[in-house]
Design an enzyme around this catalytic site. Structure first.
Site, PDB file in Angstrom:
ATOM      1  N   TYR A   1       0.838  -1.211   0.000  1.00 14.14           N
ATOM      2  CA  TYR A   1       0.000   0.000   0.000  1.00 14.14           C
ATOM      3  C   TYR A   1       0.876   1.266   0.000  1.00 14.14           C
ATOM      4  O   TYR A   1       0.628   2.196  -0.771  1.00 14.14           O
ATOM      5  CB  TYR A   1      -0.903  -0.052   1.235  1.00 14.14           C
ATOM      6  CG  TYR A   1      -1.900   1.072   1.356  1.00 14.14           C
ATOM      7  CD1 TYR A   1      -3.040   1.107   0.558  1.00 14.14           C
ATOM      8  CD2 TYR A   1      -1.718   2.096   2.285  1.00 14.14           C
ATOM      9  CE1 TYR A   1      -3.966   2.128   0.686  1.00 14.14           C
ATOM     10  CE2 TYR A   1      -2.635   3.125   2.414  1.00 14.14           C
ATOM     11  CZ  TYR A   1      -3.764   3.130   1.612  1.00 14.14           C
ATOM     12  OH  TYR A   1      -4.673   4.153   1.734  1.00 14.14           O
TER      13      TYR A   1
ATOM     14  N   LYS B   1       1.060   4.196  -2.844  1.00 17.50           N
ATOM     15  CA  LYS B   1       0.700   5.588  -2.545  1.00 17.50           C
ATOM     16  C   LYS B   1       1.893   6.532  -2.749  1.00 17.50           C
ATOM     17  O   LYS B   1       1.721   7.691  -3.112  1.00 17.50           O
ATOM     18  CB  LYS B   1       0.141   5.704  -1.127  1.00 17.50           C
ATOM     19  CG  LYS B   1      -1.190   4.967  -0.947  1.00 17.50           C
ATOM     20  CD  LYS B   1      -2.276   5.516  -1.866  1.00 17.50           C
ATOM     21  CE  LYS B   1      -3.631   4.915  -1.616  1.00 17.50           C
ATOM     22  NZ  LYS B   1      -4.696   5.497  -2.462  1.00 17.50           N
TER      23      LYS B   1
HETATM   24  P1  NAP Z   1     -13.346   2.280   1.265  1.00 13.40           P
HETATM   25  O1  NAP Z   1     -14.271   2.778   2.305  1.00 13.40           O
HETATM   26  O2  NAP Z   1     -12.812   0.898   1.355  1.00 13.40           O
HETATM   27  O3  NAP Z   1     -14.059   2.486  -0.177  1.00 13.40           O
HETATM   28  C1  NAP Z   1     -13.372   2.122  -1.331  1.00 13.40           C
HETATM   29  C2  NAP Z   1     -14.165   2.503  -2.551  1.00 13.40           C
HETATM   30  O4  NAP Z   1     -13.385   2.206  -3.717  1.00 13.40           O
HETATM   31  C3  NAP Z   1     -15.471   1.766  -2.696  1.00 13.40           C
HETATM   32  O5  NAP Z   1     -16.407   2.623  -3.273  1.00 13.40           O
HETATM   33  C4  NAP Z   1     -15.109   0.634  -3.664  1.00 13.40           C
HETATM   34  O6  NAP Z   1     -16.219   0.169  -4.433  1.00 13.40           O
HETATM   35  C5  NAP Z   1     -14.129   1.331  -4.562  1.00 13.40           C
HETATM   36  N1  NAP Z   1     -13.193   0.445  -5.247  1.00 13.40           N
HETATM   37  C6  NAP Z   1     -12.356  -0.463  -4.698  1.00 13.40           C
HETATM   38  N2  NAP Z   1     -11.654  -1.079  -5.663  1.00 13.40           N
HETATM   39  C7  NAP Z   1     -12.039  -0.539  -6.841  1.00 13.40           C
HETATM   40  C8  NAP Z   1     -11.677  -0.753  -8.196  1.00 13.40           C
HETATM   41  N3  NAP Z   1     -10.770  -1.675  -8.530  1.00 13.40           N
HETATM   42  N4  NAP Z   1     -12.280  -0.018  -9.160  1.00 13.40           N
HETATM   43  C9  NAP Z   1     -13.216   0.911  -8.821  1.00 13.40           C
HETATM   44  N5  NAP Z   1     -13.602   1.150  -7.570  1.00 13.40           N
HETATM   45  C10 NAP Z   1     -13.017   0.440  -6.582  1.00 13.40           C
HETATM   46  O7  NAP Z   1     -12.045   3.205   1.154  1.00 13.40           O
HETATM   47  P2  NAP Z   1     -11.803   4.702   1.688  1.00 13.40           P
HETATM   48  O8  NAP Z   1     -11.316   4.614   3.065  1.00 13.40           O
HETATM   49  O9  NAP Z   1     -12.962   5.550   1.338  1.00 13.40           O
HETATM   50  O10 NAP Z   1     -10.539   5.108   0.773  1.00 13.40           O
HETATM   51  C11 NAP Z   1     -10.662   5.895  -0.403  1.00 13.40           C
HETATM   52  C12 NAP Z   1      -9.267   6.288  -0.861  1.00 13.40           C
HETATM   53  O11 NAP Z   1      -8.618   7.025   0.185  1.00 13.40           O
HETATM   54  C13 NAP Z   1      -8.366   5.103  -1.179  1.00 13.40           C
HETATM   55  O12 NAP Z   1      -7.515   5.415  -2.258  1.00 13.40           O
HETATM   56  C14 NAP Z   1      -7.551   4.970   0.091  1.00 13.40           C
HETATM   57  O13 NAP Z   1      -6.318   4.324  -0.146  1.00 13.40           O
HETATM   58  C15 NAP Z   1      -7.375   6.414   0.475  1.00 13.40           C
HETATM   59  N6  NAP Z   1      -7.049   6.618   1.882  1.00 13.40           N
HETATM   60  C16 NAP Z   1      -7.899   6.218   2.869  1.00 13.40           C
HETATM   61  C17 NAP Z   1      -7.531   6.426   4.185  1.00 13.40           C
HETATM   62  C18 NAP Z   1      -8.410   6.013   5.343  1.00 13.40           C
HETATM   63  O14 NAP Z   1      -7.970   6.128   6.500  1.00 13.40           O
HETATM   64  N7  NAP Z   1      -9.633   5.569   5.124  1.00 13.40           N
HETATM   65  C19 NAP Z   1      -6.308   7.034   4.503  1.00 13.40           C
HETATM   66  C20 NAP Z   1      -5.464   7.415   3.464  1.00 13.40           C
HETATM   67  C21 NAP Z   1      -5.851   7.214   2.154  1.00 13.40           C
HETATM   68  P3  NAP Z   1     -17.228  -1.014  -3.865  1.00 13.40           P
HETATM   69  O15 NAP Z   1     -18.028  -0.410  -2.735  1.00 13.40           O
HETATM   70  O16 NAP Z   1     -18.103  -1.312  -5.006  1.00 13.40           O
HETATM   71  O17 NAP Z   1     -16.359  -2.122  -3.407  1.00 13.40           O
END
Ligand code: NAP
Length: 245
Positions: free
Chosen positions: A153, A157
């Site tokens: 990851y 990133k």
């Molecule tokens: P999340 O709650 O797990 O949601 C992920 C979303 O991405 C869902 O809508 C999922 O669709 C979609 N998705 C996953 N794989 C995909 C693919 N191959 N093609 C298209 N859509 C896909 O994640 P999140 O926490 O909102 O994270 C969003 C972004 O922020 C990510 O890039 C993550 O790495 C980044 N981020 C998150 C955090 C954190 O603490 N949460 C921190 C730093 C960065 P489905 O619902 O249909 O599965």
């Protein structure tokens, strides 16, 4: 404002969903994609339309180039332009290197990093022609600082940050800005899986002593997408409560 159109990847839940709602409230027409959750996607589609803007949702995998092409074309053909692209879709497959499977390394790189390349590659010719565009890539603080158990990851990133800077240099002269956001720990399904002990350890490292919300990230997307951010490119903005500085 003139009608503006935004594409957001991975938006059925979490940060992507908040980004879609933020941009819709700012008046953008939206095309968003998601991988599997039809029900949540439909709910969001209806919610966005109720805000008085146009919206399309399309199922697809950002790591597949044809799906990325279909996504960007849907926005271009339906709304006539793509002003903003937010590369948000991302996954984790955490493990220590001793236990990390090759396929878990590959899938994380493929969705988080190559997925960002795929949608960007498809949108760049459109934005070059428009001589306008804003690309916003969702990275992570662990792409800057690293994190034990997240080599795949963190690498993906960190790759997104390098990619952001390179594309910013390539397309700046065409009126296109490219920036990254590095969220810290944000309350979504992705972080729900962490046990209480890990959460407590993380909170101890955050000066603001709490996890962020997906709206905290969406607000910065709203700013970077706006004309007020026209002179900002190639940057990574941390939204992390001061965790990494
Ligand atoms: P999340 O709650 O797990 O949601 C992920 C979303 O991405 C869902 O809508 C999922 O669709 C979609 N998705 C996953 N794989 C995909 C693919 N191959 N093609 C298209 N859509 C896909 O994640 P999140 O926490 O909102 O994270 C969003 C972004 O922020 C990510 O890039 C993550 O790495 C980044 N981020 C998150 C955090 C954190 O603490 N949460 C921190 C730093 C960065 P489905 O619902 O249909 O599965």
């Amino acid at each position: 404002m003139n009608e503006k159109n935004a594409v957001v990847t991975g938006a059925s839940r979490g940060i992507g969903k908040s980004i879609v709602l933020k941009l819709a409230k700012l008046g953008y027409n939206i095309v968003f994609n998601y991988r599997s959750n039809d029900e949540k996607a439909k709910e969001l589609l209806e919610e966005v339309k109720s805000l008085g803007v146009k919206c399309e949702a399309i199922k697809g995998d950002v790591s597949v180039m044809d799906d990325a092409k279909e996504l960007i074309l849907l926005c271009k053909e339906t709304f006539g332009a793509v002003d903003v692209l937010v590369n948000n879709a991302g996954i984790t497959k955490d493990n220590l290197i001793m236990r990390m499977k090759e396929e878990d390394f590959d899938s994380v790189i493929s969705i988080n990093l190559k997925g960002t390349f795929n949608a960007t590659k498809q949108v760049i010719p459109i934005m070059m022609k428009q001589r306008y565009g804003k690309i916003i890539n969702i990275s992570s603080v662990v792409g800057i600082a690293g994190n034990a158990g997240q080599a795949n990851y963190s690498a993906s990133k960190a790759g997104v940050i390098g990619f952001t800077k390179s594309i910013a240099r390539e397309v700046g002269s065409r009126g296109i800005t490219v920036n990254a956001i590095a969220p810290g720990f944000i309350e979504t399904d992705m972080t729900k899986v962490l046990n209480e002990k890990i959460k407590e350890n993380v909170i101890n490292q955050i000066p603001l002593k709490k996890f962020g919300s997906s709206e905290d990230v969406a607000n910065v997307v709203g700013f970077l997408a706006s004309e007020e951010a026209n002179y900002i490119t190639g940057q990574t903005i941390n939204v992390d409560g001061g965790m990494v500085m």
